[in-house]
Design an enzyme around this catalytic site. Structure first.
Site, short mmCIF file in Angstrom:
data_model
loop_
_atom_site.label_atom_id
_atom_site.label_comp_id
_atom_site.label_asym_id
_atom_site.label_seq_id
_atom_site.Cartn_x
_atom_site.Cartn_y
_atom_site.Cartn_z
N LYS A 162 0.88 -1.17 0.00
CA LYS A 162 0.00 0.00 0.00
C LYS A 162 0.92 1.22 0.00
O LYS A 162 1.37 1.66 1.06
CB LYS A 162 -0.90 -0.05 1.23
CG LYS A 162 -2.01 0.97 1.26
CD LYS A 162 -2.98 0.63 2.40
CE LYS A 162 -3.97 1.73 2.69
NZ LYS A 162 -4.88 2.05 1.60
N1 PPE Z 1 -8.31 -1.02 -2.16
C1 PPE Z 1 -7.64 0.12 -2.16
C2 PPE Z 1 -7.03 0.61 -3.42
C3 PPE Z 1 -7.55 0.86 -0.97
O1 PPE Z 1 -6.88 2.01 -0.97
C4 PPE Z 1 -8.16 0.37 0.21
C5 PPE Z 1 -8.07 1.15 1.49
C6 PPE Z 1 -8.84 -0.86 0.16
C7 PPE Z 1 -8.89 -1.54 -1.04
C8 PPE Z 1 -9.46 -1.48 1.37
O2 PPE Z 1 -8.49 -1.95 2.24
P1 PPE Z 1 -8.72 -2.06 3.82
O3 PPE Z 1 -8.76 -0.68 4.34
O4 PPE Z 1 -7.56 -2.85 4.30
O5 PPE Z 1 -10.01 -2.77 4.00
N2 PPE Z 1 -8.01 2.54 1.33
C9 PPE Z 1 -7.67 3.38 2.46
C10 PPE Z 1 -7.49 4.84 2.04
C11 PPE Z 1 -8.70 5.54 1.55
C12 PPE Z 1 -8.48 7.01 1.36
O6 PPE Z 1 -9.18 7.61 0.51
O7 PPE Z 1 -7.65 7.61 2.06
C13 PPE Z 1 -8.66 3.24 3.59
O8 PPE Z 1 -9.79 2.80 3.39
O9 PPE Z 1 -8.30 3.57 4.71
#
Ligand code: PPE
Length: 311
Positions: A162
């Site tokens: 990430k």
């Molecule tokens: N895909 C992407 C591309 C992504 O950035 C996130 C989290 C997820 C899936 C979901 O992952 P998880 O949080 O582990 O369930 N994105 C983070 C940032 C969002 C933002 O706009 O800032 C978040 O949800 O915290």
């Protein structure tokens, strides 16, 4: 500080110390600023009857360190120290429900592409952050499009990491969606199959079965996605991972996004095609309810998802 669109806190954890929010600065020529060399997490803390609790803290710290390893960055802190630092920053700012954004990045040192001479700096800010796409989105669902931008091919930008730089593509998707009157976007993989949202994973529901795209190296391995799969199993739903062609979005009975920021957000239309009954569907709402009860410590937390601040 200046007028910003969110609630600033007072303190940020930096390399083992608490510094005032306004002092968390980087030089313009830091590698992270020039080339996007930062890895980060988004973690939520919720209020529970036993005080604030951080949702899946250890999983987030593990993913942060995995992301750092992929980009050959070695932070000076152990997983235990980072977990403790997350708790500390919530306590120090006297926050209850909030969003924590641990970041490990390459600072100021090297000026070219070779990042090895830039020091590794770790910051942990936290601030209150409400519903990602608005309260109404959680209740009634959002209108989204399929992005004209594809997710990156595997072995280009490694999606198990990430990393800040990866989000250039997410920003293109989000801006295009907003300019065209949508709330967010779903991206396809280079294969043409469905990958995920701009900053969240995606599920569809068809004939009572819950389906998510395979983790094919084009999407983030979401911690909320994993949690929802476990919760759906606990509730007795059948859950499958499979290839999802674009048209399956349109014909789904229900669609919903998952993410730390997005939590469980139903989708009510894609490309102006109504999904199911055009509002949040019953399975999405059942999972959302179970999710809220879990994060708020209202059920017995069988998977040990919660780390309590006072305890
Ligand atoms: N895909 C992407 C591309 C992504 O950035 C996130 C989290 C997820 C899936 C979901 O992952 P998880 O949080 O582990 O369930 N994105 C983070 C940032 C969002 C933002 O706009 O800032 C978040 O949800 O915290």
């Amino acid at each position: 500080m200046g007028a910003v669109g969110f609630d600033e806190s007072e303190w940020i954890w930096k390399n083992g110390e608490m510094i005032p929010w306004a002092d968390a600065q980087l030089h313009l020529l830091s590698t992270a600023v020039q080339f996007g060399t930062s890895v980060f997490e988004g973690v939520r803390t919720y209020e529970t009857p036993n005080g604030p609790a951080i949702f899946r803290l250890d999983s987030h710290i593990r993913r942060l360190l995995d992301s750092a390893k992929i980009y050959r960055m070695v932070p000076d802190f152990t997983p235990e120290q980072l977990a403790e630092a997350c708790k500390e920053v919530v306590r120090k700012n006297e926050l209850t429900s909030c969003y924590i954004r641990p970041m490990v990045l390459r600072g100021y040192g090297a000026v070219g592409i070779n990042p090895f001479d830039s020091p590794i700096v770790t910051f942990i800010p936290a601030w209150p952050w409400g519903a990602y796409l608005g309260e109404d989105a959680l209740k009634n669902g959002v209108d989204v499009c399929v992005s004209s931008w594809l997710r990156a091919h595997p072995n280009t930008y490694p999606q198990r990491a990430k990393a800040g730089g990866h989000y250039l593509s997410a920003q293109l998707m989000k801006m295009e969606a907003l300019e065209n009157g949508y709330v967010d976007a779903i991206a396809l993989a280079p294969t043409g199959l469905v990958s995920e949202g701009s900053g969240m994973n995606l599920f569809l529901v068809r004939n009572g079965v819950i389906i998510s795209p395979f983790l094919d190296g084009t999407s983030l391995e979401g911690i909320t996605r994993d949690s929802i799969i476990l919760m759906a199993n606990d509730l007795g739903y059948e859950v499958r991972e499979q290839d999802i062609p674009r048209e399956s979005l349109y014909t789904a009975d229900e669609l919903f996004f998952t993410g730390t920021a997005a939590e469980v957000t139903p989708v009510r239309s894609v490309d102006r095609i109504t999904i199911g009954s055009g509002t949040a569907g019953p399975v999405s709402l059942a999972l959302q309810k179970h999710f809220w009860e879990t994060v708020r410590g209202e059920n017995d937390d069988p998977h040990g998802f919660l780390t309590y601040l006072d305890g």
